[in-house]
Design a protein around this motif. Structure first.
Motif, PDB file in Angstrom:
ATOM      1  N   MET A 122      -0.493  35.521  -4.765  1.00 39.12           N
ATOM      2  CA  MET A 122      -1.079  34.464  -5.581  1.00 39.12           C
ATOM      3  C   MET A 122      -0.857  33.025  -5.271  1.00 39.12           C
ATOM      4  O   MET A 122       0.536  32.638  -4.601  1.00 39.12           O
ATOM      5  CB  MET A 122      -0.188  34.861  -6.966  1.00 39.12           C
ATOM      6  N   ALA A 123      -1.550  32.057  -5.234  1.00 39.21           N
ATOM      7  CA  ALA A 123      -1.464  30.885  -4.992  1.00 39.21           C
ATOM      8  C   ALA A 123      -0.337  29.924  -5.398  1.00 39.21           C
ATOM      9  O   ALA A 123       0.457  29.265  -4.703  1.00 39.21           O
ATOM     10  CB  ALA A 123      -2.916  29.941  -5.031  1.00 39.21           C
ATOM     11  N   ALA A 124      -0.132  30.114  -6.999  1.00 39.22           N
ATOM     12  CA  ALA A 124       0.765  29.410  -7.368  1.00 39.22           C
ATOM     13  C   ALA A 124       2.202  29.690  -6.967  1.00 39.22           C
ATOM     14  O   ALA A 124       3.013  28.873  -6.846  1.00 39.22           O
ATOM     15  CB  ALA A 124       0.635  29.490  -8.905  1.00 39.22           C
ATOM     16  N   ALA A 125       2.343  30.990  -6.781  1.00 42.39           N
ATOM     17  CA  ALA A 125       3.801  31.371  -6.237  1.00 42.39           C
ATOM     18  C   ALA A 125       4.127  30.918  -4.841  1.00 42.39           C
ATOM     19  O   ALA A 125       5.219  30.508  -4.578  1.00 42.39           O
ATOM     20  CB  ALA A 125       3.937  32.874  -6.379  1.00 42.39           C
ATOM     21  N   ASN A 126       3.189  30.833  -4.010  1.00 44.87           N
ATOM     22  CA  ASN A 126       3.210  30.291  -2.704  1.00 44.87           C
ATOM     23  C   ASN A 126       3.374  28.876  -2.701  1.00 44.87           C
ATOM     24  O   ASN A 126       4.340  28.277  -1.918  1.00 44.87           O
ATOM     25  CB  ASN A 126       1.967  30.500  -1.954  1.00 44.87           C
ATOM     26  N   GLN A 127       2.696  28.101  -3.513  1.00 44.46           N
ATOM     27  CA  GLN A 127       2.755  26.581  -3.641  1.00 44.46           C
ATOM     28  C   GLN A 127       4.155  26.498  -4.091  1.00 44.46           C
ATOM     29  O   GLN A 127       4.574  25.538  -3.646  1.00 44.46           O
ATOM     30  CB  GLN A 127       1.906  25.963  -4.802  1.00 44.46           C
ATOM     31  N   LEU A 128       4.775  27.048  -5.140  1.00 41.31           N
ATOM     32  CA  LEU A 128       6.238  26.810  -5.708  1.00 41.31           C
ATOM     33  C   LEU A 128       7.024  27.133  -4.823  1.00 41.31           C
ATOM     34  O   LEU A 128       7.929  26.172  -4.460  1.00 41.31           O
ATOM     35  CB  LEU A 128       6.327  27.967  -6.779  1.00 41.31           C
ATOM     36  N   SER A 129       7.132  28.060  -3.780  1.00 40.64           N
ATOM     37  CA  SER A 129       7.909  28.663  -2.753  1.00 40.64           C
ATOM     38  C   SER A 129       7.921  27.473  -1.805  1.00 40.64           C
ATOM     39  O   SER A 129       8.893  26.825  -1.293  1.00 40.64           O
ATOM     40  CB  SER A 129       7.701  29.818  -2.339  1.00 40.64           C
ATOM     41  N   ALA A 130       6.823  27.078  -1.267  1.00 38.30           N
ATOM     42  CA  ALA A 130       6.704  25.817  -0.421  1.00 38.30           C
ATOM     43  C   ALA A 130       7.335  24.630  -0.928  1.00 38.30           C
ATOM     44  O   ALA A 130       7.861  23.692  -0.130  1.00 38.30           O
ATOM     45  CB  ALA A 130       5.334  25.573   0.029  1.00 38.30           C
ATOM     46  N   LEU A 131       6.970  24.436  -2.129  1.00 41.41           N
ATOM     47  CA  LEU A 131       7.438  23.036  -2.579  1.00 41.41           C
ATOM     48  C   LEU A 131       8.965  23.035  -2.749  1.00 41.41           C
ATOM     49  O   LEU A 131       9.691  22.109  -2.510  1.00 41.41           O
ATOM     50  CB  LEU A 131       7.054  22.853  -4.292  1.00 41.41           C
ATOM     51  N   LEU A 132       9.468  24.166  -3.326  1.00 42.65           N
ATOM     52  CA  LEU A 132      10.961  24.150  -3.143  1.00 42.65           C
ATOM     53  C   LEU A 132      11.681  24.175  -1.825  1.00 42.65           C
ATOM     54  O   LEU A 132      12.697  23.382  -1.581  1.00 42.65           O
ATOM     55  CB  LEU A 132      11.600  25.519  -3.907  1.00 42.65           C
ATOM     56  N   TYR A 157      12.352   9.229  -9.033  1.00 43.57           N
ATOM     57  CA  TYR A 157      11.048   9.271  -9.423  1.00 43.57           C
ATOM     58  C   TYR A 157      10.169  10.350  -8.486  1.00 43.57           C
ATOM     59  O   TYR A 157       9.398  11.173  -8.989  1.00 43.57           O
ATOM     60  CB  TYR A 157      10.070   8.072  -9.635  1.00 43.57           C
ATOM     61  N   ASP A 158      10.733  10.212  -7.429  1.00 43.22           N
ATOM     62  CA  ASP A 158       9.988  11.133  -6.246  1.00 43.22           C
ATOM     63  C   ASP A 158      10.639  12.567  -6.680  1.00 43.22           C
ATOM     64  O   ASP A 158       9.577  13.489  -6.878  1.00 43.22           O
ATOM     65  CB  ASP A 158      10.526  10.803  -4.861  1.00 43.22           C
ATOM     66  N   LEU A 159      11.961  12.761  -6.969  1.00 40.55           N
ATOM     67  CA  LEU A 159      12.330  14.125  -7.460  1.00 40.55           C
ATOM     68  C   LEU A 159      11.741  14.556  -8.938  1.00 40.55           C
ATOM     69  O   LEU A 159      11.214  15.558  -9.006  1.00 40.55           O
ATOM     70  CB  LEU A 159      13.864  13.982  -7.655  1.00 40.55           C
ATOM     71  N   ARG A 160      11.485  13.537  -9.785  1.00 39.74           N
ATOM     72  CA  ARG A 160      10.992  13.793 -11.041  1.00 39.74           C
ATOM     73  C   ARG A 160       9.413  14.314 -10.858  1.00 39.74           C
ATOM     74  O   ARG A 160       8.987  15.504 -11.414  1.00 39.74           O
ATOM     75  CB  ARG A 160      10.855  12.661 -11.930  1.00 39.74           C
ATOM     76  N   GLY A 161       8.655  13.558 -10.249  1.00 39.63           N
ATOM     77  CA  GLY A 161       7.318  14.148  -9.654  1.00 39.63           C
ATOM     78  C   GLY A 161       7.253  15.582  -9.125  1.00 39.63           C
ATOM     79  O   GLY A 161       6.345  16.196  -9.484  1.00 39.63           O
ATOM     80  N   LYS A 162       8.299  16.004  -8.301  1.00 40.51           N
ATOM     81  CA  LYS A 162       8.145  17.246  -7.736  1.00 40.51           C
ATOM     82  C   LYS A 162       8.595  18.125  -8.838  1.00 40.51           C
ATOM     83  O   LYS A 162       8.382  19.407  -8.858  1.00 40.51           O
ATOM     84  CB  LYS A 162       9.175  17.341  -6.468  1.00 40.51           C
ATOM     85  N   PHE A 163       9.610  17.843  -9.443  1.00 45.39           N
ATOM     86  CA  PHE A 163      10.007  18.791 -10.616  1.00 45.39           C
ATOM     87  C   PHE A 163       9.001  19.007 -11.591  1.00 45.39           C
ATOM     88  O   PHE A 163       8.745  20.089 -11.975  1.00 45.39           O
ATOM     89  CB  PHE A 163      11.211  18.154 -11.492  1.00 45.39           C
ATOM     90  N   GLN A 164       8.261  18.152 -11.987  1.00 46.12           N
ATOM     91  CA  GLN A 164       7.325  18.472 -12.983  1.00 46.12           C
ATOM     92  C   GLN A 164       5.971  19.082 -12.136  1.00 46.12           C
ATOM     93  O   GLN A 164       5.571  20.037 -12.875  1.00 46.12           O
ATOM     94  CB  GLN A 164       6.491  16.977 -13.386  1.00 46.12           C
ATOM     95  N   THR A 165       5.909  19.206 -10.991  1.00 48.33           N
ATOM     96  CA  THR A 165       4.756  20.068 -10.193  1.00 48.33           C
ATOM     97  C   THR A 165       5.422  21.470 -10.286  1.00 48.33           C
ATOM     98  O   THR A 165       4.823  22.577 -10.607  1.00 48.33           O
ATOM     99  CB  THR A 165       4.617  19.354  -8.931  1.00 48.33           C
ATOM    100  N   MET A 166       6.733  21.460 -10.135  1.00 49.13           N
ATOM    101  CA  MET A 166       7.539  22.855  -9.900  1.00 49.13           C
ATOM    102  C   MET A 166       7.245  23.536 -11.367  1.00 49.13           C
ATOM    103  O   MET A 166       6.807  24.757 -11.548  1.00 49.13           O
ATOM    104  CB  MET A 166       9.041  22.619  -9.749  1.00 49.13           C
ATOM    105  N   LEU A 167       7.426  22.666 -12.334  1.00 48.83           N
ATOM    106  CA  LEU A 167       7.208  23.283 -13.776  1.00 48.83           C
ATOM    107  C   LEU A 167       6.036  23.723 -14.129  1.00 48.83           C
ATOM    108  O   LEU A 167       5.716  24.676 -14.743  1.00 48.83           O
ATOM    109  CB  LEU A 167       7.803  22.242 -14.833  1.00 48.83           C
ATOM    110  N   GLN A 168       4.973  22.896 -13.708  1.00 51.79           N
ATOM    111  CA  GLN A 168       3.330  23.195 -13.746  1.00 51.79           C
ATOM    112  C   GLN A 168       3.156  24.582 -13.249  1.00 51.79           C
ATOM    113  O   GLN A 168       2.607  25.472 -13.590  1.00 51.79           O
ATOM    114  CB  GLN A 168       2.506  22.282 -13.374  1.00 51.79           C
TER     115      GLN A 168
END
Length: 143
Positions: A1-11, A121-132
């Protein structure tokens, strides 16, 4: 699933770049079926508090006569909340910020406030992406 892969890559990126440390993994381990939104709630509170504290710091440092003890108290609060969520870069920048507070350097505090703001704000943006991404994954795998 794309979202799971994106989340893993983001983290993985957040760890690799030093935005997060192992404390965030500890936070994730506290999330379970009895508290499925634990990380989301903690991250959201951190983002809200961080934004409020940065605003307070900016106001205090605009004044002609800076109350460095109040500035230091806010920086200490941000450092503590950063440490509790594993926000390593924000926490480390707060450590430097506190040194400028203790030496009563308004210029040092202003420069470090800019750094804290950027890191936060860099971290907040990444956290927001993570939560999405997590919401997308939860929508794909309903409870």
């Amino acid at each position: 699933m794309a979202a799971a892969n994106q989340l893993s890559a983001l983290l993985n990126n957040m760890y690799a770049t030093g935005l997060l440390d192992e404390q965030f993994q500890q936070l994730q381990m506290l999330q379970d079926a009895s508290a499925p939104d634990f990380v989301s709630e903690v991250v959201t509170l951190f983002c809200q508090d961080g934004e409020r504290i940065i605003g307070e710091l900016a106001k205090l440092l605009e004044k002609p006569s800076v109350d460095f003890d109040r500035v230091d108290a806010f920086v200490h609060q941000l450092k503590g909340s950063s440490a509790s969520v594993g926000a390593q870069k924000v926490k480390n920048t707060c450590i430097h910020f506190r040194e400028f507070c203790q030496s009563r350097s308004k210029d040092g505090c202003l420069k470090t406030l800019d750094s804290v703001r950027t890191e936060f704000y860099d971290l907040r943006g990444k956290f927001q992406t993570m939560l999405q991404l997590e919401r997308q994954i939860q929508g794909f795998y309903p409870k």
